[in-house]
Motif scaffolding. Structure first.
Motif, PDB file in Angstrom:
ATOM      1  N   PRO A 152     -24.699 -47.396 109.258  1.00  0.00           N
ATOM      2  CA  PRO A 152     -25.512 -48.618 109.273  1.00  0.00           C
ATOM      3  C   PRO A 152     -24.621 -49.850 109.416  1.00  0.00           C
ATOM      4  O   PRO A 152     -23.396 -49.741 109.377  1.00  0.00           O
ATOM      5  CB  PRO A 152     -26.155 -48.600 107.889  1.00  0.00           C
ATOM      6  CG  PRO A 152     -25.098 -48.013 107.012  1.00  0.00           C
ATOM      7  CD  PRO A 152     -24.322 -47.029 107.870  1.00  0.00           C
ATOM      8  N   ASN A 154     -24.343 -52.469 107.308  1.00  0.00           N
ATOM      9  CA  ASN A 154     -24.007 -53.326 106.159  1.00  0.00           C
ATOM     10  C   ASN A 154     -22.672 -53.039 105.480  1.00  0.00           C
ATOM     11  O   ASN A 154     -22.151 -53.902 104.790  1.00  0.00           O
ATOM     12  CB  ASN A 154     -25.154 -53.337 105.143  1.00  0.00           C
ATOM     13  CG  ASN A 154     -25.423 -51.984 104.541  1.00  0.00           C
ATOM     14  OD1 ASN A 154     -25.215 -50.955 105.182  1.00  0.00           O
ATOM     15  ND2 ASN A 154     -25.900 -51.962 103.322  1.00  0.00           N
ATOM     16  N   TRP A 162     -17.259 -42.625 103.497  1.00  0.00           N
ATOM     17  CA  TRP A 162     -17.912 -41.713 102.548  1.00  0.00           C
ATOM     18  C   TRP A 162     -17.771 -40.269 103.062  1.00  0.00           C
ATOM     19  O   TRP A 162     -17.959 -39.319 102.326  1.00  0.00           O
ATOM     20  CB  TRP A 162     -19.399 -42.025 102.450  1.00  0.00           C
ATOM     21  CG  TRP A 162     -19.785 -43.180 101.592  1.00  0.00           C
ATOM     22  CD1 TRP A 162     -18.968 -43.977 100.843  1.00  0.00           C
ATOM     23  CD2 TRP A 162     -21.114 -43.668 101.382  1.00  0.00           C
ATOM     24  NE1 TRP A 162     -19.716 -44.920 100.187  1.00  0.00           N
ATOM     25  CE2 TRP A 162     -21.020 -44.762 100.493  1.00  0.00           C
ATOM     26  CE3 TRP A 162     -22.364 -43.289 101.860  1.00  0.00           C
ATOM     27  CZ2 TRP A 162     -22.153 -45.470 100.076  1.00  0.00           C
ATOM     28  CZ3 TRP A 162     -23.480 -43.999 101.442  1.00  0.00           C
ATOM     29  CH2 TRP A 162     -23.380 -45.076 100.561  1.00  0.00           C
ATOM     30  N   PHE A 228     -25.818 -39.352 108.150  1.00  0.00           N
ATOM     31  CA  PHE A 228     -26.529 -40.560 108.567  1.00  0.00           C
ATOM     32  C   PHE A 228     -26.751 -41.440 107.351  1.00  0.00           C
ATOM     33  O   PHE A 228     -27.154 -40.956 106.295  1.00  0.00           O
ATOM     34  CB  PHE A 228     -27.884 -40.193 109.185  1.00  0.00           C
ATOM     35  CG  PHE A 228     -28.743 -41.403 109.452  1.00  0.00           C
ATOM     36  CD1 PHE A 228     -28.662 -42.077 110.664  1.00  0.00           C
ATOM     37  CD2 PHE A 228     -29.602 -41.900 108.464  1.00  0.00           C
ATOM     38  CE1 PHE A 228     -29.420 -43.220 110.899  1.00  0.00           C
ATOM     39  CE2 PHE A 228     -30.366 -43.036 108.691  1.00  0.00           C
ATOM     40  CZ  PHE A 228     -30.272 -43.693 109.915  1.00  0.00           C
ATOM     41  N   VAL A 229     -26.558 -42.725 107.509  1.00  0.00           N
ATOM     42  CA  VAL A 229     -26.949 -43.702 106.494  1.00  0.00           C
ATOM     43  C   VAL A 229     -27.637 -44.834 107.232  1.00  0.00           C
ATOM     44  O   VAL A 229     -27.081 -45.380 108.195  1.00  0.00           O
ATOM     45  CB  VAL A 229     -25.720 -44.225 105.700  1.00  0.00           C
ATOM     46  CG1 VAL A 229     -26.167 -45.236 104.650  1.00  0.00           C
ATOM     47  CG2 VAL A 229     -24.965 -43.074 105.032  1.00  0.00           C
ATOM     48  N   LYS A 237     -36.466 -39.561 110.837  1.00  0.00           N
ATOM     49  CA  LYS A 237     -36.386 -39.041 112.202  1.00  0.00           C
ATOM     50  C   LYS A 237     -35.119 -38.197 112.387  1.00  0.00           C
ATOM     51  O   LYS A 237     -35.161 -37.106 112.950  1.00  0.00           O
ATOM     52  CB  LYS A 237     -36.399 -40.239 113.163  1.00  0.00           C
ATOM     53  CG  LYS A 237     -36.338 -39.852 114.595  1.00  0.00           C
ATOM     54  CD  LYS A 237     -36.140 -41.035 115.490  1.00  0.00           C
ATOM     55  CE  LYS A 237     -35.358 -40.551 116.702  1.00  0.00           C
ATOM     56  NZ  LYS A 237     -34.996 -41.584 117.625  1.00  0.00           N
ATOM     57  N   GLY A 253     -31.385 -42.941 103.166  1.00  0.00           N
ATOM     58  CA  GLY A 253     -32.323 -43.909 103.715  1.00  0.00           C
ATOM     59  C   GLY A 253     -32.268 -45.250 102.999  1.00  0.00           C
ATOM     60  O   GLY A 253     -31.280 -45.580 102.325  1.00  0.00           O
ATOM     61  N   ASN A 416     -33.303 -45.335  95.142  1.00  0.00           N
ATOM     62  CA  ASN A 416     -31.847 -45.419  95.285  1.00  0.00           C
ATOM     63  C   ASN A 416     -31.170 -45.818  93.980  1.00  0.00           C
ATOM     64  O   ASN A 416     -30.281 -45.139  93.514  1.00  0.00           O
ATOM     65  CB  ASN A 416     -31.485 -46.406  96.396  1.00  0.00           C
ATOM     66  CG  ASN A 416     -30.292 -45.926  97.200  1.00  0.00           C
ATOM     67  OD1 ASN A 416     -30.133 -44.726  97.386  1.00  0.00           O
ATOM     68  ND2 ASN A 416     -29.460 -46.834  97.647  1.00  0.00           N
TER      69      ASN A 416
HETATM   70  P1  NAD Z   1     -30.827 -48.607 110.917  1.00  0.00           P
HETATM   71  O1  NAD Z   1     -31.665 -47.489 110.428  1.00  0.00           O
HETATM   72  O2  NAD Z   1     -31.443 -49.637 111.774  1.00  0.00           O
HETATM   73  O3  NAD Z   1     -29.578 -48.039 111.754  1.00  0.00           O
HETATM   74  C1  NAD Z   1     -28.702 -47.079 111.212  1.00  0.00           C
HETATM   75  C2  NAD Z   1     -28.049 -46.308 112.344  1.00  0.00           C
HETATM   76  O4  NAD Z   1     -29.041 -45.568 113.048  1.00  0.00           O
HETATM   77  C3  NAD Z   1     -27.354 -47.183 113.384  1.00  0.00           C
HETATM   78  O5  NAD Z   1     -26.144 -46.564 113.743  1.00  0.00           O
HETATM   79  C4  NAD Z   1     -28.335 -47.213 114.543  1.00  0.00           C
HETATM   80  O6  NAD Z   1     -27.698 -47.341 115.786  1.00  0.00           O
HETATM   81  C5  NAD Z   1     -29.010 -45.861 114.447  1.00  0.00           C
HETATM   82  N1  NAD Z   1     -30.402 -45.854 114.907  1.00  0.00           N
HETATM   83  C6  NAD Z   1     -31.261 -46.903 114.933  1.00  0.00           C
HETATM   84  N2  NAD Z   1     -32.474 -46.495 115.380  1.00  0.00           N
HETATM   85  C7  NAD Z   1     -32.371 -45.174 115.613  1.00  0.00           C
HETATM   86  C8  NAD Z   1     -33.287 -44.193 116.089  1.00  0.00           C
HETATM   87  N3  NAD Z   1     -34.549 -44.491 116.403  1.00  0.00           N
HETATM   88  N4  NAD Z   1     -32.844 -42.918 116.231  1.00  0.00           N
HETATM   89  C9  NAD Z   1     -31.571 -42.585 115.913  1.00  0.00           C
HETATM   90  N5  NAD Z   1     -30.663 -43.479 115.457  1.00  0.00           N
HETATM   91  C10 NAD Z   1     -31.051 -44.756 115.312  1.00  0.00           C
HETATM   92  O7  NAD Z   1     -30.146 -49.270 109.612  1.00  0.00           O
HETATM   93  P2  NAD Z   1     -29.313 -50.617 109.518  1.00  0.00           P
HETATM   94  O8  NAD Z   1     -30.226 -51.770 109.684  1.00  0.00           O
HETATM   95  O9  NAD Z   1     -28.100 -50.539 110.352  1.00  0.00           O
HETATM   96  O10 NAD Z   1     -28.819 -50.534 107.996  1.00  0.00           O
HETATM   97  C11 NAD Z   1     -29.585 -50.997 106.915  1.00  0.00           C
HETATM   98  C12 NAD Z   1     -30.347 -49.865 106.268  1.00  0.00           C
HETATM   99  O11 NAD Z   1     -29.432 -48.875 105.791  1.00  0.00           O
HETATM  100  C13 NAD Z   1     -31.122 -50.314 105.051  1.00  0.00           C
HETATM  101  O12 NAD Z   1     -32.373 -49.692 105.069  1.00  0.00           O
HETATM  102  C14 NAD Z   1     -30.283 -49.820 103.882  1.00  0.00           C
HETATM  103  O13 NAD Z   1     -30.987 -49.592 102.685  1.00  0.00           O
HETATM  104  C15 NAD Z   1     -29.748 -48.551 104.439  1.00  0.00           C
HETATM  105  N6  NAD Z   1     -28.573 -48.117 103.717  1.00  0.00           N
HETATM  106  C16 NAD Z   1     -28.719 -47.078 102.867  1.00  0.00           C
HETATM  107  C17 NAD Z   1     -27.650 -46.654 102.102  1.00  0.00           C
HETATM  108  C18 NAD Z   1     -27.798 -45.511 101.157  1.00  0.00           C
HETATM  109  O14 NAD Z   1     -26.807 -45.017 100.661  1.00  0.00           O
HETATM  110  N7  NAD Z   1     -29.001 -45.058 100.872  1.00  0.00           N
HETATM  111  C19 NAD Z   1     -26.418 -47.304 102.222  1.00  0.00           C
HETATM  112  C20 NAD Z   1     -26.316 -48.374 103.132  1.00  0.00           C
HETATM  113  C21 NAD Z   1     -27.399 -48.776 103.872  1.00  0.00           C
END
Ligand code: NAD
Length: 486
Positions: A152, A154, A162, A228-229, A237, A253, A416
């Motif tokens: 992700p 952030n 990790w 995946f994060v 998905k 997630g 979480n």
């Molecule tokens: P995001 O879901 O938009 O993207 C994450 C990754 O998935 C990126 O690499 C992106 O390119 C890819 N992606 C986007 N759409 C996709 C699709 N349709 N199919 C396959 N891959 C796809 O998340 P973000 O905005 O980059 O990050 C913020 C989110 O991450 C927040 O919801 C946050 O809570 C979460 N997060 C969770 C944790 C945890 O440990 N639970 C840690 C950090 C961030």
């Protein structure tokens, strides 16, 4: 950095300029200006990266553990030597403060330390002689092959780490796909891995892009698993797709975390924790405490001070030492946060402080918002239920701990983190047992597990069985049993 950098892919140890026609700018959110372009890798490039990782696997898995550990020691040293530079890139592309980036780097490197520390012990198998006359049995742990690491925006460095050090030290090879929004820090790490750590070509590969690249990696027959994060809709998905393709997966997630302040909490100690939980990283943390539940008299003691401390946060560019809160990551993220402020007002919540009023005159194009605090929030409002991922705190007041737990356990399906602030051991114990979240804080605002513990997560915040960090040893290895008679 004055000139813009268009990013390349690292495939089989070579930098490759993507042939894609699809490029997207990545930004410096403090200035609101592009830093360069990131390519959305073509199908062929993704396949080539997976093939390169597969081709490197045999030699890498046969490399003695001591040699792999030696390379990880080098990775640690290189990251330490470049930590200030990496922190600066992290801040420049993400927007967070330098202090926050330095904190990210510590946890990033801590995962290398832990991978080194556990490499020999946790990857060892077991055996029992004479399970029957003349027969011995041995269970060993073996690396599986190629893993995709999807990240992700952030925590551009910490989250890939990790997984990465554990996969590498255990003999797997990887293809990393950073977020297309914050690809710059991992791009620099890839350069360091190639030029200074000198991992064998193909052991570490880097591709860029979005959903199609992720789908291409998961469906590639050379890829054995995916980490995946990201947000929950995408997590679902990815988890499903990995299952369909028979791949193992660790899938984290989104989140909506609550901080519960009990009337017996120590106000002076609680205050900085809750402010930094809600507004650290400009609220863009999966462990952000965005719902603040004040139980009974806690509101009388805390609310005004919380409102004042939040409004007083110094907002500005992350590179400026006195900044306490940087911008959000993009103009889109800013619009999204503003839309939640509007939704909160429409649904009847009142604002104690309005982050929309904050301006940073020197950087009018930056994606700045101040801290927003809503009061009079009820658990069914959008601001209380949805993951906003920005600097908004929603204050709710309830009469009892049970009522607070009800908000946490029934208000959303995320799980979480949940934290309680109290001076009662009994309350703390009840809270830890009853809150349905994978990371629990007691007088801790951001309950982020150290690398030598698994990073928790429950319900819609986590899909799978093995959690990030130390537990990935089991994920990145498979069990083989050998029964022997001579
Ligand atoms: P995001 O879901 O938009 O993207 C994450 C990754 O998935 C990126 O690499 C992106 O390119 C890819 N992606 C986007 N759409 C996709 C699709 N349709 N199919 C396959 N891959 C796809 O998340 P973000 O905005 O980059 O990050 C913020 C989110 O991450 C927040 O919801 C946050 O809570 C979460 N997060 C969770 C944790 C945890 O440990 N639970 C840690 C950090 C961030």
């Amino acid at each position: 950095m004055s000139s813009q950098t268009d990013l390349e892919l690292l495939i089989g140890g070579r930098w490759t300029k993507s042939e894609t026609s699809e490029w997207q700018s990545y930004y410096d959110p403090a200035m609101g200006r592009p830093l360069g372009k990131v390519p959305f890798s073509t199908k062929e490039e993704v396949a080539k990266a997976a093939d390169s990782a597969a081709a490197a696997f045999d030699a890498w898995r046969s490399t003695p553990m001591g040699v792999r550990v030696g390379l990880l020691f080098r990775l640690k040293q290189v990251m330490e030597d470049h930590s200030e530079e990496l922190a600066e890139l992290n801040t420049r592309n993400h927007g967070k403060t330098m202090e926050e980036s330095r904190g990210d780097l510590r946890r990033t490197i801590e995962n290398v330390d832990v991978a080194i520390a556990v490499a020999y012990t946790l990857s060892k198998g077991s055996n029992l002689d004479q399970i029957a006359p003349g027969i011995d049995e041995k269970a060993s742990k073996e690396p599986l092959g190629v893993f995709a690491v999807v990240c992700p925006f952030n925590f551009p460095l910490m989250i890939p780490f990790w997984f990465l050090p554990y996969a590498l030290v255990l003999g797997d090879t990887v293809v990393v796909k950073p977020s297309e929004i914050t690809p710059l820090p991992m791009q620099r790490v890839a350069t360091l891995i190639k030029e200074e750590v000198k991992l064998p070509p193909g052991v570490f590969n880097l591709v860029h892009g979005g959903s199609e690249v992720v789908e291409g990696l998961i469906s590639n027959s050379a890829v054995r698993g995916v980490t995946f994060v990201g947000s929950t809709p995408v997590a679902r998905k990815v988890f499903k797709l990995a299952g369909e393709h028979g791949k193992r997966s660790i899938v984290n997630g989104g989140a909506k975390n609550s901080l519960v302040v009990m009337p017996d909490a120590d106000v002076e100690r609680t205050l900085p924790s809750v402010v930094s939980s809600a507004f650290g990283n400009a609220g863009q943390r999966c462990l952000a405490g965005s719902n603040l539940i004040m139980v009974s008299d806690a509101k009388k003691k805390m609310l005004e001070k919380f409102g004042r401390a939040s409004a007083a946060l110094r907002v500005g560019p992350g590179l400026r030492p006195e900044t306490e809160m940087g911008p959000v990551v993009s103009s889109r993220a800013k619009r999204r946060v503003v839309s939640y402020i509007e939704a909160g007002l429409e649904q009847g919540a009142k604002m104690l402080s309005d982050g929309r009023r904050v301006v940073v005159p020197e950087h009018p194009d930056g994606y700045y918002l101040g801290a927003s605090v809503f009061v009079g929030v009820s658990p069914d409002m959008k601001i209380a239920k949805d993951e906003i991922f920005g600097p908004i705190a929603s204050v709710m007041d309830v009469r009892t701990l049970d009522a607070a737990l009800e908000v946490i356990n029934k208000g959303t399906n995320f799980g979480n983190m949940a934290s309680v602030f109290t001076t009662s051991g009994r309350t703390a114990r009840e809270f830890s047992r009853e809150a349905r979240a994978g990371n629990i804080g007691v007088n801790i605002g951001v309950a982020a597990p150290a690398a030598y513990f698994p990073f928790g997560g429950m319900r819609d915040s986590f899909f799978g069985t093995t959690h990030p960090q130390i537990d990935t040893v089991d994920f990145f290895t498979d069990r083989k049993v050998t029964i022997t008679r001579w």
